[in-house]
Design a protein around this motif. Sequence first.
Motif, mmCIF file in Angstrom:
data_model
loop_
_atom_site.group_PDB
_atom_site.id
_atom_site.type_symbol
_atom_site.label_atom_id
_atom_site.label_comp_id
_atom_site.label_asym_id
_atom_site.label_seq_id
_atom_site.Cartn_x
_atom_site.Cartn_y
_atom_site.Cartn_z
ATOM 1 N N UNK A 80 39.714 84.688 6.823
ATOM 2 C CA UNK A 80 38.675 83.679 6.565
ATOM 3 C C UNK A 80 37.814 84.081 5.370
ATOM 4 N N UNK A 81 37.534 83.107 4.499
ATOM 5 C CA UNK A 81 36.774 83.370 3.291
ATOM 6 C C UNK A 81 35.316 83.689 3.607
ATOM 7 N N UNK A 82 34.691 84.427 2.689
ATOM 8 C CA UNK A 82 33.290 84.757 2.848
ATOM 9 C C UNK A 82 32.970 86.189 2.488
ATOM 10 N N UNK A 83 33.988 87.016 2.252
ATOM 11 C CA UNK A 83 33.771 88.402 1.863
ATOM 12 C C UNK A 83 34.238 89.368 2.921
ATOM 13 N N UNK A 129 42.188 77.023 -1.826
ATOM 14 C CA UNK A 129 40.789 76.985 -1.407
ATOM 15 C C UNK A 129 40.267 75.569 -1.216
ATOM 16 N N UNK A 130 41.034 74.584 -1.676
ATOM 17 C CA UNK A 130 40.622 73.206 -1.469
ATOM 18 C C UNK A 130 40.837 72.707 -0.044
ATOM 19 N N UNK A 131 41.612 73.441 0.765
ATOM 20 C CA UNK A 131 41.851 73.010 2.140
ATOM 21 C C UNK A 131 40.644 73.255 3.032
ATOM 22 N N UNK A 132 40.007 74.397 2.880
ATOM 23 C CA UNK A 132 38.931 74.811 3.793
ATOM 24 C C UNK A 132 37.619 74.116 3.468
ATOM 25 N N UNK A 133 36.668 74.249 4.396
ATOM 26 C CA UNK A 133 35.312 73.794 4.115
ATOM 27 C C UNK A 133 34.669 74.752 3.130
ATOM 28 N N UNK A 134 33.854 74.229 2.270
ATOM 29 C CA UNK A 134 33.320 75.015 1.156
ATOM 30 C C UNK A 134 32.327 76.088 1.606
ATOM 31 N N UNK A 135 31.452 75.754 2.557
ATOM 32 C CA UNK A 135 30.377 76.658 2.955
ATOM 33 C C UNK A 135 30.896 77.829 3.785
ATOM 34 N N UNK A 165 41.038 81.328 -10.842
ATOM 35 C CA UNK A 165 39.866 80.902 -10.082
ATOM 36 C C UNK A 165 38.914 80.063 -10.915
ATOM 37 N N UNK A 166 39.357 78.875 -11.315
ATOM 38 C CA UNK A 166 38.542 78.021 -12.164
ATOM 39 C C UNK A 166 37.756 77.013 -11.345
ATOM 40 N N UNK A 167 38.311 76.490 -10.275
ATOM 41 C CA UNK A 167 37.593 75.512 -9.492
ATOM 42 C C UNK A 167 36.506 76.218 -8.676
ATOM 43 N N UNK A 168 35.434 75.508 -8.305
ATOM 44 C CA UNK A 168 34.299 76.138 -7.616
ATOM 45 C C UNK A 168 34.672 76.841 -6.320
ATOM 46 N N UNK A 169 35.567 76.262 -5.530
ATOM 47 C CA UNK A 169 35.926 76.886 -4.256
ATOM 48 C C UNK A 169 36.620 78.224 -4.472
ATOM 49 N N UNK A 170 37.515 78.296 -5.461
ATOM 50 C CA UNK A 170 38.187 79.553 -5.763
ATOM 51 C C UNK A 170 37.204 80.581 -6.295
ATOM 52 N N UNK A 171 36.278 80.142 -7.119
ATOM 53 C CA UNK A 171 35.274 81.043 -7.656
ATOM 54 C C UNK A 171 34.389 81.587 -6.543
ATOM 55 N N UNK A 172 34.034 80.744 -5.588
ATOM 56 C CA UNK A 172 33.209 81.178 -4.456
ATOM 57 C C UNK A 172 33.933 82.232 -3.630
#
Length: 490
Positions: A375-378, A307-313, A238-245
Amino acid sequence: MRGLLASSVGVTGAAALALSLTSPAVAARTVSPAAVRPASGAEAPGSTQSLPLAPLAPRDVTPAPADEQGLPRRDVRHFSLAGVIWDDPDTELHGRVQIRTRAAGTHTWSGWQDLETHNDDTADPGTAERTSGRVHGATAPLWVGDSDGVEVRVRAEADRRAGDMAPGSRTVTATAPLPKGLRLELVDPGESAPASTRQEAATAGAPHRAVALRSAPTPEPGEDPASMDTSLPTAEPPEDPASMDASAANAGLADAGDLEIPALDRQQTEQELFALRAGELTERQRTKPYIGPRPRIVTRRGWGADEGLRERKFVYTKKVKAAFVHHTASGNGYRCTQVPSLIRGIYRYHVKSMGWRDIGYNFLVDKCGNIYEGRAGGVAKAVLGAHTLGFNSNSVGIAVVGSYGSKKPPAAVTNAVARLAAWKLGLYGGNPKGKTYLKSGGGNRYPKGKKVRLNVISGHRDGFATECPGRQLYRKLGSTRTTAARLQGR
């Protein structure tokens, strides 16, 4: 990753959770470059071939009828999941969509298989996700395994869904024209990470995850553990920002980069509830918290999400008042070790083909009872999904991987859904055997703004006129509610 060996989760017992590697690929068949939509930018492993459908007709009929379109038998690049999309997401396809495929590297063709045309998992009207201009109408995707040949036919016909839908649903008898812009989407889920990152991920993460990764997804009955890949995890660090998020959204439940969120017992779960929702609980909830033990959940990193496929927010709602149960209608012909690859395919189909911000479901459950973060977000948060048109706010979408119109779901499925619902609803004080009110965002059963009384655990068809989650799975919701309530201590 190729469909037949596309596992991103490992074996059993004390073996580490693992992602299987691709066997040497059979040379892909020749495809006309003009017929394939090129990938945009530097996409991660995986790809989508988008092939336009054209009218089909006997040779002596000119012009071809508009009520039948398709794609003649042809060679294509490797793919494992297929679906059909069209231009307008508000247009329904009243007809039959069938596909047959050829197993990669062979001359063996499958029989004709149906794609579920009434795929009503989608974002609510008026939301940014729905009005982005990228959203398409679509069938449910179908898992076909590693294939390199395809043939498709789409035939318009009357819509006769009433027999397997909710009471009061309207039967449409007139034959409508096929939607405009029909295209066949062929998805290769790809590997979970580029080959260059595998060793780095294994050496960097293996010691830290030694305890957390001892349990592995339950294999399908009859599946030989010795035939499964036991190599180290290949998920990208998880180095890129999206993976870290995505990892940070589960802070407090798992460490960054973990492939799974481990199960907790009741006492541990209650302690976690007090920590997560301190200051929000009533005195009664603090004295007697009704919540089921947290089940084991495979994270997005565990199933190899790019994680680069999805929208970041991330987008959240206020709370979780109800759980809607779905089936993916993607067929039952998968092995549970293939599910990470299958989920990567659904994820890519939802985002790249259908135009959504992320995979639509909040959670997925396979036929062996393994639970996956969607879906990401927790997983403990009220993440806005795209699963039940009109009722995505203040709800959670749980999709069972498979088709359960005529096939009964295994006990592992219903038990997993009950465990997940008992925990997730318990975080927000929900009673699995109770009722609640949700305000409709607009759909084909309830107009926008109407307050609808629903079961706290409902089927997709309770909020939208659809066959989902299938007749057989829907019939099990009563016992699912009872089991979930018992797990909460009610």
